[in-house]
Write a protein that holds these residues in place. Structure first.
Motif, PDB file in Angstrom:
ATOM      1  N   SER A   1      -6.495  10.466  -6.560  1.00 47.99           N
ATOM      2  CA  SER A   1      -6.228  10.190  -5.146  1.00 47.99           C
ATOM      3  C   SER A   1      -7.221   9.168  -4.613  1.00 47.99           C
ATOM      4  CB  SER A   1      -6.318  11.473  -4.316  1.00 47.99           C
ATOM      5  OG  SER A   1      -7.671  11.829  -4.130  1.00 47.99           O
ATOM      6  N   THR A   2      -6.815   8.490  -3.574  1.00 44.46           N
ATOM      7  CA  THR A   2      -7.652   7.450  -2.980  1.00 44.46           C
ATOM      8  C   THR A   2      -8.992   8.034  -2.535  1.00 44.46           C
ATOM      9  OG1 THR A   2      -5.562   6.641  -2.089  1.00 44.46           O
ATOM     10  CG2 THR A   2      -7.539   5.495  -1.388  1.00 44.46           C
ATOM     11  N   TRP A   3      -8.932   9.200  -1.906  1.00 41.43           N
ATOM     12  CA  TRP A   3     -10.160   9.781  -1.356  1.00 41.43           C
ATOM     13  C   TRP A   3     -11.175  10.119  -2.454  1.00 41.43           C
ATOM     14  CZ3 TRP A   3     -13.149   9.655   2.460  1.00 41.43           C
ATOM     15  CH2 TRP A   3     -14.115  10.629   2.677  1.00 41.43           C
ATOM     16  N   GLN A   4     -10.694  10.699  -3.530  1.00 39.88           N
ATOM     17  CA  GLN A   4     -11.620  11.028  -4.619  1.00 39.88           C
ATOM     18  C   GLN A   4     -12.263   9.762  -5.196  1.00 39.88           C
ATOM     19  OE1 GLN A   4      -8.614  13.364  -6.622  1.00 39.88           O
ATOM     20  NE2 GLN A   4      -9.878  15.220  -6.448  1.00 39.88           N
TER      21      GLN A   4
ATOM     22  N   LYS B   1      -2.062   1.829  -9.094  1.00 37.85           N
ATOM     23  CA  LYS B   1      -2.072   1.024  -7.865  1.00 37.85           C
ATOM     24  C   LYS B   1      -3.518   0.831  -7.443  1.00 37.85           C
ATOM     25  CE  LYS B   1      -0.844   2.618  -3.752  1.00 37.85           C
ATOM     26  NZ  LYS B   1       0.101   3.184  -2.771  1.00 37.85           N
TER      27      LYS B   1
ATOM     28  N   MET C   1     -12.776   7.008  -3.480  1.00 36.46           N
ATOM     29  CA  MET C   1     -13.727   6.506  -2.475  1.00 36.46           C
ATOM     30  C   MET C   1     -15.063   7.229  -2.609  1.00 36.46           C
ATOM     31  SD  MET C   1     -11.465   6.087   0.971  1.00 36.46           S
ATOM     32  CE  MET C   1     -10.681   4.529   1.364  1.00 36.46           C
ATOM     33  N   LYS C   2     -14.985   8.518  -2.867  1.00 36.06           N
ATOM     34  CA  LYS C   2     -16.226   9.286  -3.042  1.00 36.06           C
ATOM     35  C   LYS C   2     -16.950   8.863  -4.322  1.00 36.06           C
ATOM     36  CE  LYS C   2     -16.061  13.784  -2.019  1.00 36.06           C
ATOM     37  NZ  LYS C   2     -15.465  15.124  -1.886  1.00 36.06           N
TER      38      LYS C   2
ATOM     39  N   TYR D   1      -8.057  -1.654  -2.262  1.00 37.03           N
ATOM     40  CA  TYR D   1      -9.375  -2.064  -1.779  1.00 37.03           C
ATOM     41  C   TYR D   1      -9.725  -1.270  -0.525  1.00 37.03           C
ATOM     42  CZ  TYR D   1     -10.263  -6.423  -4.431  1.00 37.03           C
ATOM     43  OH  TYR D   1     -10.548  -7.351  -5.392  1.00 37.03           O
ATOM     44  N   THR D   2     -10.995  -0.980  -0.344  1.00 35.66           N
ATOM     45  CA  THR D   2     -11.436  -0.503   0.964  1.00 35.66           C
ATOM     46  C   THR D   2     -11.612  -1.728   1.853  1.00 35.66           C
ATOM     47  OG1 THR D   2     -13.786  -0.716   0.438  1.00 35.66           O
ATOM     48  CG2 THR D   2     -12.755   1.413  -0.060  1.00 35.66           C
ATOM     49  N   ARG D   3     -11.765  -1.489   3.147  1.00 35.73           N
ATOM     50  CA  ARG D   3     -12.030  -2.615   4.050  1.00 35.73           C
ATOM     51  C   ARG D   3     -13.300  -3.347   3.617  1.00 35.73           C
ATOM     52  NH1 ARG D   3      -9.203  -5.814   6.301  1.00 35.73           N
ATOM     53  NH2 ARG D   3      -7.930  -4.051   6.930  1.00 35.73           N
TER      54      ARG D   3
ATOM     55  N   PHE E   1      -4.193   6.079  -9.086  1.00 39.27           N
ATOM     56  CA  PHE E   1      -4.840   5.180  -8.140  1.00 39.27           C
ATOM     57  C   PHE E   1      -6.035   4.508  -8.813  1.00 39.27           C
ATOM     58  CE2 PHE E   1      -2.595   8.142  -5.442  1.00 39.27           C
ATOM     59  CZ  PHE E   1      -2.100   7.334  -4.446  1.00 39.27           C
TER      60      PHE E   1
ATOM     61  N   LEU F   1       0.823  -1.206   0.000  1.00 39.20           N
ATOM     62  CA  LEU F   1       0.000   0.000   0.000  1.00 39.20           C
ATOM     63  C   LEU F   1       0.862   1.263   0.000  1.00 39.20           C
ATOM     64  CD1 LEU F   1      -3.186   0.202   0.196  1.00 39.20           C
ATOM     65  CD2 LEU F   1      -2.797   1.142   2.458  1.00 39.20           C
TER      66      LEU F   1
ATOM     67  N   PRO G   1     -14.908  14.785  -9.623  1.00 38.71           N
ATOM     68  CA  PRO G   1     -13.576  15.381  -9.424  1.00 38.71           C
ATOM     69  C   PRO G   1     -12.504  14.322  -9.173  1.00 38.71           C
ATOM     70  CG  PRO G   1     -15.208  16.410  -7.969  1.00 38.71           C
ATOM     71  CD  PRO G   1     -15.895  15.281  -8.647  1.00 38.71           C
TER      72      PRO G   1
ATOM     73  N   GLN H   1       4.866   3.574  -4.414  1.00 34.53           N
ATOM     74  CA  GLN H   1       4.521   4.667  -5.326  1.00 34.53           C
ATOM     75  C   GLN H   1       5.479   4.671  -6.510  1.00 34.53           C
ATOM     76  OE1 GLN H   1       4.291   8.458  -3.324  1.00 34.53           O
ATOM     77  NE2 GLN H   1       3.614   7.476  -1.448  1.00 34.53           N
TER      78      GLN H   1
END
Lengths: 153, 731
Positions: free
Chosen positions: B286-289, B436, B291-292, B439-441, B228, B219, B253, B222
């Motif tokens: 990015s991971t957060w974007q 890369k 996830m959204k 997975y989320t949990r 991502f 994880l 976004p 890079q």
């Protein structure tokens, strides 16, 4: 996207991020500080624990917009030369199995010992309850926290 | 000395040397760093030049030694213990050793996988040989230099000395000449008694990196220009993706692309088990974007097979248990008439639910697929299976694919399965660049490859003198039975039968730490406790009687265990725990189990505190042959004990309409610090048997010892895991 000024490990950083982006992902994806780990994303496992003004906090639950001037410390900034008593004790006891949750464990333990430098064993167990170690190195974690409490910082 | 034939030739050395020193490790060096391991040399300078002695060993001109650890590291600590074995035979100062992860090279290294507690067991000879061969070549080079024979020389900690003279030379100074020495056809291995490093406690080579948060895990990987990626699989087993709001997701976004991938391959192997072949993939910044964006997916799923639920699973297994479908896998004597003759008969049924592996590091993989090549980097317990599956998926020759292993945030069997690496390759191919996959949990916990759910029924008959004269077990599960027909007490009972029946499910399952043993040990050892009670015998004495029978007059012609070693760990745990001693309020449970060629016996002490059972102390006796790294071995046994206790007490996956009800740690309970035993003491049997498994065998008996201690403390027997569901106990 809004811009934020963050104080991470005593250095100032300016980052552009969506306001709801959790600090965990700011650290990992934007600042390349990957020592703070992703485990569950809902504040249940403790792998993402950092210090926010010295208090152990779950970085996966803290939106960047709420950080403000708070000082952020990550595992990378806990000490300059891995000389923090908790890091030293961790190496001495050789705690890790897979090692993935350890940064979070160390950040929880170090914030706890700062507030309670001479804890009882029961207090140590209660303090570490929120950090899951899937390899179950719990006995060694406890031993290392107790050892760190006896070390000079 | 033991002489051993070397199994490799010069050509294979050269092949791996090129791989290890060349392109395969480039770009990966951030993981291995030159001298940043815990064994950081204190006095030696960083070498200007390195000499590849063989595929395991590289010696620098200053005497610094790099040892490549061939197998994947999942927390079993082989990244320290495998190089220790090489260093032992090489006769080098551990302080001067730097450890690096070897690349996947099936042509050279053997058994580059982490499974079945087999790493050390299968590579013991190869690792010793690698060290001994290099030592011999260094000696020959020195002998040639001084016009002597190697019998004129000795070695101590990497320095070669002339026996009858003053000359000495370090490995670093002679390494350049050793490279030209022909690989010996036969090498001498040390006597076990002469080991200096093996059986001493060496600290984790990655310890410093772990406590300082250095990038180590998949994880953390890079690469410049990397994007991502995340996936969304169908919400339930039995469902398949039809379509989704692709355009809307693409316009979010940070999202660069969104599409459906199909990871179906023509000839799937045993490690291609997975929940879903077709998935939605999203790629972005990015991971957060991502996830959204995942949360904004609106998809149409179609039902392609039955949507199962937990009640259905249980009734399917119970029905199977009552049916006559069982395949008899072992039969000694005449079980039916023995039960008819028996003075006392006892029958009990045990069950355990589906559980997830839940490695702390969720599934992830880096992939960079180009027209002619595929590079994969990440956490895999079975890199060669990934290589093969990716070759099929991309229709690419296997030589064009490289797989590198990162340190893993837990394995437990989960990363034997290759789907996430395959998905990363499919996504990288589609976007035409490095990605890369993360997975989320929830992705991880709802994807499958779970520990199967099991049910087994045990029956025992005692004669009027309370001797065990009949024993039968039949088991089923989804999708397999957990019965081991030739394990204890097979061989110790005159009339014995074992049978299995496999029931079907569309929930995907896989190997989970100590497969099948993780259920059977608990069931069998809890049952034997009850049988001993019925016989009015001490539970340890009762088992020892059975082992005596298996030693003196074994029943049937094959059974899997060595009864003397089995009895040995029971006797050792009996002694160490002061078995027989009673303390007010303290209740004890015992269990012993044999799996992965290792024998473990455990005693658990419990008390009632605030009306809740609490585990105080645990004693473990372990016979795993030669101990390579005692302190680390103790760590993994302690972990196995707590892991076993935790899953038996708290963990389960249940299903409604094909979907798991537990998808994160808010509903899926894992054992936590304050629920762990206060103290676990581990005692190892000392012998000179080649090392056997350690990663798994500590876990299974803990469940039996727990069930038996719980009986003492609550007065109630526990038949169904997780024990807390049936009567909430420990908070």
């Amino acid at each position: 996207m809004p811009t934020y000024n963050l104080n991470v490990n005593k250095k100032n950083h300016t980052v552009e991020a969506e306001e709801d982006m959790p600090l965990l992902w700011v650290l990992r994806d934007l600042l390349d500080l990957v020592g703070t780990k992703f485990g569950c994303g809902i504040g249940q496992c403790g792998a993402c624990t950092i210090h926010l003004d010295g208090s152990a906090s779950r970085s996966c639950l803290i939106p960047i917009s709420s950080v403000g001037d708070a000082k952020i410390t990550t595992i990378e900034g806990l000490s300059e030369d891995n000389s923090h008593p908790v890091q030293k004790a961790w190496k001495e006891v050789d705690v890790p199995q897979c090692g993935y949750c350890q940064a979070g464990q160390i950040m929880t333990a170090s914030a706890f010992l700062e507030k309670n430098p001479s804890p009882t064993e029961e207090e140590v167990r209660a303090a570490m309850h929120g950090n899951i170690c899937r390899c179950s190195a719990y006995n060694r974690i406890e031993k290392a926290v107790n050892l760190a409490a006896t070390m000079e910082s | 000395m033991t002489k051993i034939q070397t199994q490799y030739n010069r050509r294979s050395f050269l092949k791996v040397s090129a791989a290890a020193g060349g392109g395969m490790l480039i770009g990966f060096s951030w993981l291995t760093g030159c001298i940043s391991s815990e064994a950081e040399p204190k006095e030696l300078a960083i070498p200007k030049e390195w000499f590849e002695i063989n595929g395991y060993i590289k010696i620098g001109d200053t005497g610094m030694v790099t040892i490549y650890s061939p197998n994947p590291e999942i927390g079993q600590n082989i990244r320290t213990s495998m190089p220790m074995i090489v260093a032992e035979e090489l006769d080098v100062n551990w302080e001067n050793v730097v450890v690096e992860q070897a690349p996947l090279n099936t042509g050279f290294y053997q058994n580059q996988f982490a499974g079945g507690s087999l790493s050390i067991r299968l590579s013991w000879n190869a690792l010793r040989m690698a060290g001994a061969t290099a030592r011999r070549m260094l000696l020959e080079a020195a002998a040639k230099e001084w016009n002597l024979t190697i019998s004129d020389l000795t070695v101590d900690k990497g320095v070669i000395k002339e026996i009858n003279g003053e000359r000495s030379i370090g490995y670093g100074e002679i390494a350049s000449k050793a490279v030209g020495i022909e690989v010996p056809k036969e090498v001498e291995l040390k006597e076990i008694k002469d080991f200096k490093l093996i059986s001493t406690s060496v600290k984790n080579v990655d310890g410093k990196k772990i406590v300082t948060g250095k990038p180590l895990f998949g994880l953390d990987f890079q690469r410049e220009g990397m994007q991502f990626a995340m996936i969304q699989h169908p919400p339930a087993f039995g469902m398949k993706i039809k379509d989704f709001n692709e355009e809307e997701i693409k316009s979010m976004p940070g999202v660069k692309d969104a599409f459906i991938i199909d990871t179906t391959i023509e000839k799937p192997g045993g490690f291609d088990e997975r929940g879903f072949q077709e998935l939605i993939a999203i790629v972005g910044d990015s991971t957060w974007q991502l996830m959204k964006a995942k949360k904004a997916i609106k998809a149409n799923w179609e039902v392609v097979s039955e949507l199962e639920n937990s009640e259905m699973h249980m009734s399917r297994m119970e029905k199977a248990l009552e049916s006559g479908k069982f395949k008899e896998e072992r039969k000694d004597g005449d079980v039916d008439s023995a039960f008819k003759k028996a003075a006392k008969v006892i029958e009990r049924t045990y069950s355990a639910p589906f559980i997830a592996h839940n490695t702390m590091e969720p599934m992830n993989f880096f992939a960079n697929v180009t027209e002619n090549s595929a590079e994969l980097i990440g956490p895999t317990q079975m890199p060669n299976a990934l290589e093969g599956s990716v070759a099929q998926l991309l229709n690419m020759p296997i030589e064009n694919i490289t797989v590198n292993m990162t340190r893993m945030g837990g394995g437990f069997g989960r990363r034997l399965y290759q789907h996430f690496g395959l998905e990363a390759a499919a996504i990288s191919k589609k976007v035409g660049g490095p990605i890369k996959l993360v997975y989320t949990r929830e992705d991880d916990m709802s994807q499958g490859t779970y520990r199967p759910t099991y049910i087994s029924r045990y029956k025992a008959g005692l004669d009027e003198n309370n001797n065990l004269i009949a024993f039968s077990v039949k088991g089923t599960g989804l999708p397999e039975s957990a019965v081991f027909p030739n394990r204890f007490p097979a061989g110790a009972v005159d009339n014995y039968s074992a049978g299995s029946y496999a029931e079907e499910t569309n929930i995907t399952t896989g190997a989970w730490r100590a497969p099948r043993s993780n259920f059977t040990a608990g069931a069998e050892q809890a049952f034997l406790d009850e049988v001993a009670e019925l016989a009015g015998k001490d539970p340890i004495d009762f088992r020892l009687e059975l082992f005596d029978r298996a030693i003196n007059n074994p029943v049937g012609d094959k059974y899997e265990y060595e009864a003397e070693r089995y009895a040995g760990v029971l006797k050792l745990v009996k002694e160490k725990s002061n078995w027989g001693e009673t303390k007010p309020g303290v209740h004890r449970g015992v269990a012993a189990y044999f799996c992965h060629s290792t024998y473990v016996a455990e005693v658990i002490d419990m008390v009632m505190e605030d009306n809740k059972p609490k585990i105080k102390n645990v004693w473990c006796a372990v016979d795993c042959g030669i101990l390579v790294n005692p302190d680390a071995a103790e760590n993994i046994i302690q972990g196995g004990v707590i892991d076993g206790i935790g899953h038996a007490m708290y963990s389960q996956l249940t299903f409604t309409d094909g979907a798991p009800n537990e998808m994160n740690f808010d509903r899926y309970q894992l054992i936590r610090h304050s629920q762990a035993p206060e103290k676990i003491e581990v005692f190892f049997v000392k012998n000179e048997i080649a090392p056997t498994g350690l990663g798994e065998p500590g876990l299974p008996p803990a469940i039996g010892a727990l069930a038996n201690a719980l009986y003492g403390v609550t007065g109630q027997r526990y038949y169904n895991q997780p024990f807390t569901t049936y009567k909430p106990l420990i908070g």
